[in-house]
Every structure is written in C-alpha cells, then in structure tokens.
Design a protein around this motif. Structure first.
Motif, mmCIF file in Angstrom:
data_model
loop_
_atom_site.group_PDB
_atom_site.id
_atom_site.type_symbol
_atom_site.label_atom_id
_atom_site.label_comp_id
_atom_site.label_asym_id
_atom_site.label_seq_id
_atom_site.Cartn_x
_atom_site.Cartn_y
_atom_site.Cartn_z
ATOM 1 N N VAL A 177 0.854 -1.185 0.000
ATOM 2 C CA VAL A 177 0.000 0.000 0.000
ATOM 3 C C VAL A 177 0.890 1.235 0.000
ATOM 4 C CG1 VAL A 177 -1.747 1.297 1.288
ATOM 5 C CG2 VAL A 177 -1.835 -1.206 1.233
ATOM 6 N N ILE A 178 0.653 2.135 -0.917
ATOM 7 C CA ILE A 178 1.390 3.395 -0.932
ATOM 8 C C ILE A 178 0.602 4.381 -0.078
ATOM 9 C CG2 ILE A 178 2.271 5.307 -2.322
ATOM 10 C CD1 ILE A 178 2.482 3.372 -4.678
ATOM 11 N N GLY A 179 1.161 4.749 1.078
ATOM 12 C CA GLY A 179 0.513 5.736 1.929
ATOM 13 C C GLY A 179 0.210 5.257 3.330
ATOM 14 N N GLN A 228 -3.506 10.178 6.559
ATOM 15 C CA GLN A 228 -4.375 11.185 7.146
ATOM 16 C C GLN A 228 -4.544 12.320 6.152
ATOM 17 O OE1 GLN A 228 -5.791 10.667 10.202
ATOM 18 N NE2 GLN A 228 -4.792 8.676 10.075
ATOM 19 N N LYS A 229 -5.594 13.088 6.310
ATOM 20 C CA LYS A 229 -5.805 14.241 5.436
ATOM 21 C C LYS A 229 -4.650 15.223 5.607
ATOM 22 C CE LYS A 229 -10.828 13.990 5.419
ATOM 23 N NZ LYS A 229 -10.979 13.323 4.181
ATOM 24 N N GLY A 230 -4.488 16.095 4.639
ATOM 25 C CA GLY A 230 -3.433 17.108 4.718
ATOM 26 C C GLY A 230 -2.113 16.571 4.236
ATOM 27 N N ASP A 231 -1.105 16.628 5.103
ATOM 28 C CA ASP A 231 0.247 16.234 4.715
ATOM 29 C C ASP A 231 0.349 14.765 4.342
ATOM 30 O OD1 ASP A 231 1.007 18.812 5.095
ATOM 31 O OD2 ASP A 231 1.940 18.472 7.052
ATOM 32 N N GLY A 232 -0.497 13.915 4.922
ATOM 33 C CA GLY A 232 -0.484 12.498 4.569
ATOM 34 C C GLY A 232 -0.800 12.290 3.105
ATOM 35 N N GLU A 264 -9.109 5.743 1.712
ATOM 36 C CA GLU A 264 -8.725 6.401 2.959
ATOM 37 C C GLU A 264 -7.402 5.903 3.521
ATOM 38 O OE1 GLU A 264 -11.447 3.116 3.268
ATOM 39 O OE2 GLU A 264 -11.875 5.105 2.529
ATOM 40 N N VAL A 265 -6.898 4.786 3.051
ATOM 41 C CA VAL A 265 -5.610 4.286 3.539
ATOM 42 C C VAL A 265 -4.468 4.569 2.568
ATOM 43 C CG1 VAL A 265 -6.677 2.469 4.921
ATOM 44 C CG2 VAL A 265 -5.889 1.950 2.609
ATOM 45 N N GLY A 266 -4.755 5.099 1.422
ATOM 46 C CA GLY A 266 -3.727 5.378 0.425
ATOM 47 C C GLY A 266 -4.051 4.682 -0.879
ATOM 48 N N MET A 267 -3.026 4.333 -1.608
ATOM 49 C CA MET A 267 -3.196 3.679 -2.904
ATOM 50 C C MET A 267 -3.009 2.173 -2.730
ATOM 51 S SD MET A 267 -1.298 6.506 -5.289
ATOM 52 C CE MET A 267 -1.510 5.556 -6.785
ATOM 53 N N VAL A 268 -4.089 1.432 -2.950
ATOM 54 C CA VAL A 268 -4.104 -0.017 -2.733
ATOM 55 C C VAL A 268 -4.222 -0.706 -4.090
ATOM 56 C CG1 VAL A 268 -5.214 -1.927 -1.525
ATOM 57 C CG2 VAL A 268 -5.288 0.386 -0.538
ATOM 58 N N PRO A 269 -3.151 -1.346 -4.546
ATOM 59 C CA PRO A 269 -3.184 -2.007 -5.852
ATOM 60 C C PRO A 269 -4.350 -2.986 -5.990
ATOM 61 C CG PRO A 269 -0.953 -1.966 -4.986
ATOM 62 C CD PRO A 269 -1.859 -1.494 -3.885
#
Length: 178
Positions: free
Chosen positions: A65-67, A76-80, A165-170
């Motif tokens: 997972v990227i992120g 998280q929102k913002g800088d995440g 919400e967790v990032g980029m999930v292939p």
C-alpha cells in the motif's frame, strides 16, 4: 448474484495479469473470478463467475500500500495525502527499478484537466471553470510544495482517481469502492 461474463479482450488484460502475479509474489491473494475490463471506455473490475457473499476477493499486504504501513498508520488528510503523492511520484521516477512498477505501470496515462487543450476545454461549454481545471495542481503546489514534473502529475492523477482512505491499494482501486 453476478452473472458470468466472458473474459475481456481489452488491452488491459496483459498488464492486469502482470499486476496479479506481482501481488501474489509479494504476499497478496487475488480471487480468479474477476478480471479488469473496459466497457465503453471505462475500466473496472467485472465478475467472471458467481461470487458468494463475504468471499475474499483480494488481500493486499500493507507493504504494497502506498501511503500506509498498517492499520495504525493510515494516510491522514493534509500532509499524509502529500506524502502519498510524493511517494508514488518517487516510485514512478524509478521506473522498472521500483517495487511498485507493475502497479504504477498498469495505471497508464491519465491527464489532469489542466493538461487538456484549449479546444477540449471549450468543448465543455462553461461546465468546468479554469479554476476547477487546475485545482488539483494548485492544491499540490500550495499544500505539498512539491516539484510538479510529469511523474508528480501522474502520481497526482492516480491519487485523485484511485486512493482510498488508507492510500493507494493495488487492484482494490479498480473496484467501485466509493
């Protein structure tokens, strides 16, 4: 109940097969009863056979997972969000040397509305303002202060169109999950 469909003849099949192999080689699981297809220019997942309720269709290890690196370290929102785009851009720049190459290569070429030609923008006949067309680039520039090269644009488009919400999930990002 999902009816069985014929496997797609789209040009995505070879890349998706590589993506599935990559996922499995890195500890993931992918149910063989679905495939990526293209229907009227829209790419997505389609069932190839009936799938029972609560079936596990995909397991993606956190390492892919990227992120996010785990349930307690989710984007998280913002800088995440900036971190996800920056990480994806860094991996895109690595090309074939990146662990995520099969995933990022499968994303393909997508463009932000800000990259559209003026003729294409005119076709929208006022439906999209220039401000809206550049909002993602402006967000990235103002919030993330990152370099906006071709890799960052590709990562930004991938993030905007695919991230959960967790990032980029292939593979998961090909399901209609919103």
């Amino acid at each position: 109940l999902l009816l069985p469909v014929k496997r797609s003849d789209s040009h995505y099949d070879e890349g998706f097969s590589r993506l599935v192999d990559w996922m499995k080689q890195n500890g993931g699981r992918v149910d063989g009863r679905f495939d990526v297809t293209e229907n009227d220019g829209i790419r997505g997942i389609q069932a190839l056979a009936d799938i029972e309720e609560f079936a596990e269709l995909l397991f993606c290890p956190w390492a892919l997972v990227i992120g996010s690196s785990g349930i307690d370290d989710q984007m998280q929102k913002g800088d995440g969000m900036c971190t996800v785009v920056d990480e994806a851009a860094r991996e895109i720049r690595l090309g074939i040397k990146s662990l995520w190459y099969p995933y990022l290569d499968h994303i393909g070429e997508q463009r932000l509305p800000a990259d559209w030609s003026s003729d294409a923008m005119l076709e929208l006949q006022g439906l999209l303002t220039v401000q809206d067309a550049t909002r993602h680039l402006r967000w990235y520039d103002q919030r993330c202060a990152g370099e906006i090269d071709d890799a960052a644009k590709k990562a930004l488009v991938a993030f905007v169109s695919r991230a959960s919400e967790v990032g980029m999930v292939p593979i998961y990002d090909l399901f209609n999950h919103h």
